[in-house]
Design an enzyme around this catalytic site. Structure first.
Site, PDB file in Angstrom:
ATOM      1  N   GLY A  49     -69.516  -0.474 -31.105  1.00 45.84           N
ATOM      2  CA  GLY A  49     -68.035  -0.154 -31.800  1.00 45.84           C
ATOM      3  C   GLY A  49     -67.235   0.667 -30.687  1.00 45.84           C
ATOM      4  O   GLY A  49     -67.840   1.250 -29.661  1.00 45.84           O
ATOM      5  N   SER A  50     -65.762   0.643 -30.643  1.00 39.01           N
ATOM      6  CA  SER A  50     -65.094   1.359 -29.839  1.00 39.01           C
ATOM      7  C   SER A  50     -64.880   2.574 -30.560  1.00 39.01           C
ATOM      8  O   SER A  50     -65.175   2.721 -31.575  1.00 39.01           O
ATOM      9  CB  SER A  50     -63.646   0.593 -29.460  1.00 39.01           C
ATOM     10  OG  SER A  50     -64.101  -0.576 -28.685  1.00 39.01           O
ATOM     11  N   GLY A  51     -64.237   3.374 -29.651  1.00 36.61           N
ATOM     12  CA  GLY A  51     -63.738   4.870 -30.246  1.00 36.61           C
ATOM     13  C   GLY A  51     -64.910   5.873 -29.852  1.00 36.61           C
ATOM     14  O   GLY A  51     -64.904   7.076 -30.190  1.00 36.61           O
ATOM     15  N   HIS A  52     -66.060   5.236 -28.885  1.00 37.96           N
ATOM     16  CA  HIS A  52     -66.692   6.419 -28.411  1.00 37.96           C
ATOM     17  C   HIS A  52     -66.803   6.370 -26.761  1.00 37.96           C
ATOM     18  O   HIS A  52     -67.586   7.234 -26.118  1.00 37.96           O
ATOM     19  CB  HIS A  52     -68.310   5.852 -28.393  1.00 37.96           C
ATOM     20  CG  HIS A  52     -68.550   5.528 -29.894  1.00 37.96           C
ATOM     21  ND1 HIS A  52     -68.487   6.261 -31.058  1.00 37.96           N
ATOM     22  CD2 HIS A  52     -68.979   4.016 -30.211  1.00 37.96           C
ATOM     23  CE1 HIS A  52     -68.922   5.586 -32.205  1.00 37.96           C
ATOM     24  NE2 HIS A  52     -69.058   4.360 -31.941  1.00 37.96           N
ATOM     25  N   LYS A  61     -78.013   0.582 -29.564  1.00 37.52           N
ATOM     26  CA  LYS A  61     -77.947   1.765 -30.592  1.00 37.52           C
ATOM     27  C   LYS A  61     -78.409   1.649 -31.969  1.00 37.52           C
ATOM     28  O   LYS A  61     -77.777   0.195 -32.463  1.00 37.52           O
ATOM     29  CB  LYS A  61     -76.502   2.477 -30.559  1.00 37.52           C
ATOM     30  CG  LYS A  61     -75.885   3.120 -29.099  1.00 37.52           C
ATOM     31  CD  LYS A  61     -75.007   3.848 -29.028  1.00 37.52           C
ATOM     32  CE  LYS A  61     -73.749   3.233 -29.811  1.00 37.52           C
ATOM     33  NZ  LYS A  61     -73.231   2.164 -29.127  1.00 37.52           N
ATOM     34  N   ASP A 110     -75.194  -3.103 -35.174  1.00 39.64           N
ATOM     35  CA  ASP A 110     -75.466  -3.479 -33.729  1.00 39.64           C
ATOM     36  C   ASP A 110     -76.627  -4.109 -33.565  1.00 39.64           C
ATOM     37  O   ASP A 110     -76.798  -4.953 -32.772  1.00 39.64           O
ATOM     38  CB  ASP A 110     -75.437  -2.112 -32.738  1.00 39.64           C
ATOM     39  CG  ASP A 110     -74.171  -1.249 -32.829  1.00 39.64           C
ATOM     40  OD1 ASP A 110     -73.424  -1.382 -33.946  1.00 39.64           O
ATOM     41  OD2 ASP A 110     -73.930  -0.901 -31.786  1.00 39.64           O
ATOM     42  N   HIS A 141     -69.618   8.086 -35.648  1.00 40.02           N
ATOM     43  CA  HIS A 141     -68.649   7.376 -36.290  1.00 40.02           C
ATOM     44  C   HIS A 141     -67.709   8.051 -37.308  1.00 40.02           C
ATOM     45  O   HIS A 141     -67.201   7.431 -38.281  1.00 40.02           O
ATOM     46  CB  HIS A 141     -69.402   6.314 -36.962  1.00 40.02           C
ATOM     47  CG  HIS A 141     -69.948   5.341 -36.262  1.00 40.02           C
ATOM     48  ND1 HIS A 141     -71.288   5.441 -35.826  1.00 40.02           N
ATOM     49  CD2 HIS A 141     -69.774   4.146 -35.381  1.00 40.02           C
ATOM     50  CE1 HIS A 141     -71.591   4.530 -34.910  1.00 40.02           C
ATOM     51  NE2 HIS A 141     -70.721   3.762 -34.673  1.00 40.02           N
TER      52      HIS A 141
END
Lengths: 339, 210
Positions: free
Chosen positions: A60-63, A111, A116, A225
């Site tokens: 996911g994005s945001g990391h 991960k 995922d 998250h």
């Protein structure tokens, strides 16, 4: 219905945040990587490189800077960013795998999150159908989650960054597919992480914090998250917080006395470098007191949770080979040395 | 039931998850990461779009197309899980133009088997299986007893909703909610909730096509 307030974020259309950010990454680092907008992947500029094992990761994005910021020389060959906190889809992973395969095979660094793992599994099957050799390795270094039949298993957190750097160096040196995959596994087996948060974070799509943390409290054992941790406690001094982190990591790592380690103090996105170095000072001292020696370190925000205030500690037990691979040159937007 | 039933079902799901988007987001924020409502809305909008471009296909093919579209557009865990479920269900129907109650039971049983296989979850783990398995069981039982399709799907939807509510006191053992340990207790599972919405949407779609 509560009145919708505009989130304090720099957005055009919240639905486009990932695509627009990736376009910006490519605009800033066109010397290292390119953005394939149709496939929504970030690809190393000179990929595929004939005969080199390629590394693909995603999530996911945001990391950020994970994973797109680690595409370049000596680390990842491609990254597949999903929507914010949502696993990418198999189509992205397959496109990335095809874009970087130089004939020597592709390692997927995954991960350990249900989404995922499922999506990468489907992509690896599709890639095999297309005749590409893929070795998948799952990262699960978070000691805050009990690894048991009663959970989805430990999450993949800080060790992901270290594995991408170290295995990327192995691939750069010409290691085989099996050897590169084995290097990822060794980093994962020898690393443990634990994270804490002082605030939640606000996904652009919902515009609301994922949880509320009352003043004076800390979430212990958080992931990446914005999810709450395993328990909440009164916020003590930095020294007391580091006691908890070091104890959690070291008791699980079971490193022999005198072991040489890499200590990675990671910011979650909303904690300034001022505090991260303060934490590192405590970590360094307490690790030595616990009988292990931090001979390498990384301090900064590398695997984040949007604007969450917080930090995680990852300790990796080194050996000569891992140390040499860590020291090897790397040239990516977010990590760069030796070039 | 025929291809129109499938298209109507997908449209009913899209309407339902769009209406309930914020609630699904809230449920997911409590024990996950708050993206479930957004993901389901995006996925079923893509499914409705894909199906509108394939008017001629038989119902089984439409289910397979819907499943593929979910896998390609949702991400997270629900994309592969629902994607595989619909593909497995669609394969049961092959190329036949219509299907009856007993065949619908087979479709949903195949979907359930696929979810359980991929997600390695059982009833009681606080997942979508807690809503789907009782729904399939109720549908099979009532169809077997010779009930009308309308009554059988009402029983299935009610069983899914009861299953959804049964997740509240459970401690999650799968997916992101399991990281919370005991703190997941007291929250309704978002995956079970959207599953109940989907079975209710099927009940409405079948009622509309009879």
């Amino acid at each position: 219905m509560a009145i919708q307030t505009k989130p304090r974020k720099f957005l055009n259309d919240p639905a486009d945040v990932v695509k627009e950010s990736l376009a910006g990454l490519a605009a800033a680092h066109g010397d290292l990587l390119r953005y394939d907008r149709a496939a929504q992947i970030i690809v190393c500029k000179d990929a595929p490189r004939a005969g080199k094992v390629a590394l693909v990761s995603g999530g996911g994005s945001g990391h950020e800077p994970l994973h797109g910021g680690f595409v370049g020389r000596g680390m990842l060959d491609a990254a597949c960013p999903g929507e914010v906190f949502t696993s990418p889809v198999p189509d992205q992973m397959l496109a990335a795998t095809k874009a970087v395969d130089g004939g020597a095979g592709v390692v997927h660094i995954v991960k350990n999150y249900t989404g995922d793992v499922l999506n990468f599994k489907m992509a690896a099957e599709d890639a095999a159908d297309d005749g590409i050799r893929v070795a998948s390795v799952v990262i699960d270094d978070d000691v805050a989650v009990q690894d048991s039949l009663y959970t989805a298993g430990r999450r993949g957190v800080g060790a992901t960054v270290l594995a991408e750097k170290i295995a990327g160096a192995a691939a750069e040196k010409g290691a085989s597919l099996d050897k590169v995959a084995d290097t990822v596994k060794r980093v994962n087996e020898r690393a443990r992480s634990f994270g804490v948060a002082l605030s939640s974070c606000v996904p652009p799509a919902s515009g609301k914090p994922i949880f509320e943390l009352p003043e004076g409290e800390i979430e212990l054992g958080i992931g990446i998250h914005g999810e709450p941790g395993r328990r909440r406690a009164a916020l003590g001094s930095a020294s007391e917080v580091v006691d908890v982190m070091v104890e959690a990591v070291i008791s699980d790592l079971k490193a022999r006395a005198g072991s040489q380690v890499l200590a990675f103090v990671n910011g979650m996105g909303g904690t300034p470098q001022l505090e991260l170095y303060l934490l590192y000072g405590e970590v360094d001292r307490k690790l030595r007191a616990a009988g292990v020696v931090p001979v390498r370190n990384l301090v900064g925000s590398y695997i984040t949770s949007l604007e969450m205030a917080g930090a995680s500690l990852t300790v990796l037990q080194l050996d000569d080979e891992l140390t040499e691979l860590w020291d090897a040159p790397v040239h990516t937007p977010a990590l760069r040395w030796g070039v | 039931m025929d291809a129109t039933t499938v298209t109507t079902w997908m449209r009913e799901i899209e309407t339902s998850v769009t209406q309930e988007r914020d609630r699904l987001v809230q449920l997911d924020a409590a024990i996950g990461d708050g993206d479930h409502g957004t993901n389901m809305t995006r996925g079923f909008a893509a499914v409705v779009q894909a199906l509108s471009q394939d008017q001629e296909a038989p119902p089984g093919r439409l289910l397979i197309l819907a499943g593929r579209t979910l896998v390609s557009s949702v991400g997270g865990a629900s994309g592969p899980l629902w994607g595989s479920a619909l593909r497995s269900g669609g394969r049961v129907l092959g190329d036949q133009a219509t299907f009856d109650g007993p065949q619908l039971v087979e479709v949903l049983a195949a979907a359930l088997a696929s979810v359980k296989d991929l997600g390695a979850a059982s009833v009681g783990d606080k997942t979508m299986v807690d809503a789907l398995e009782p729904a399939v069981a109720a549908l099979g039982r009532t169809v077997g007893e010779g009930a009308s399709l309308a009554d059988a799907l009402e029983a299935a939807a009610a069983a899914a909703e009861a299953g959804m509510r049964s997740t509240i006191p459970l401690q999650a053992r799968k997916g992101r909610a399991s990281y919370l340990g005991e703190r997941s207790i007291g929250h309704q599972d978002p995956g079970a909730t959207s599953t109940a919405l989907m079975i209710r949407a099927l009940q409405r779609a079948a009622a509309a096509s009879s």
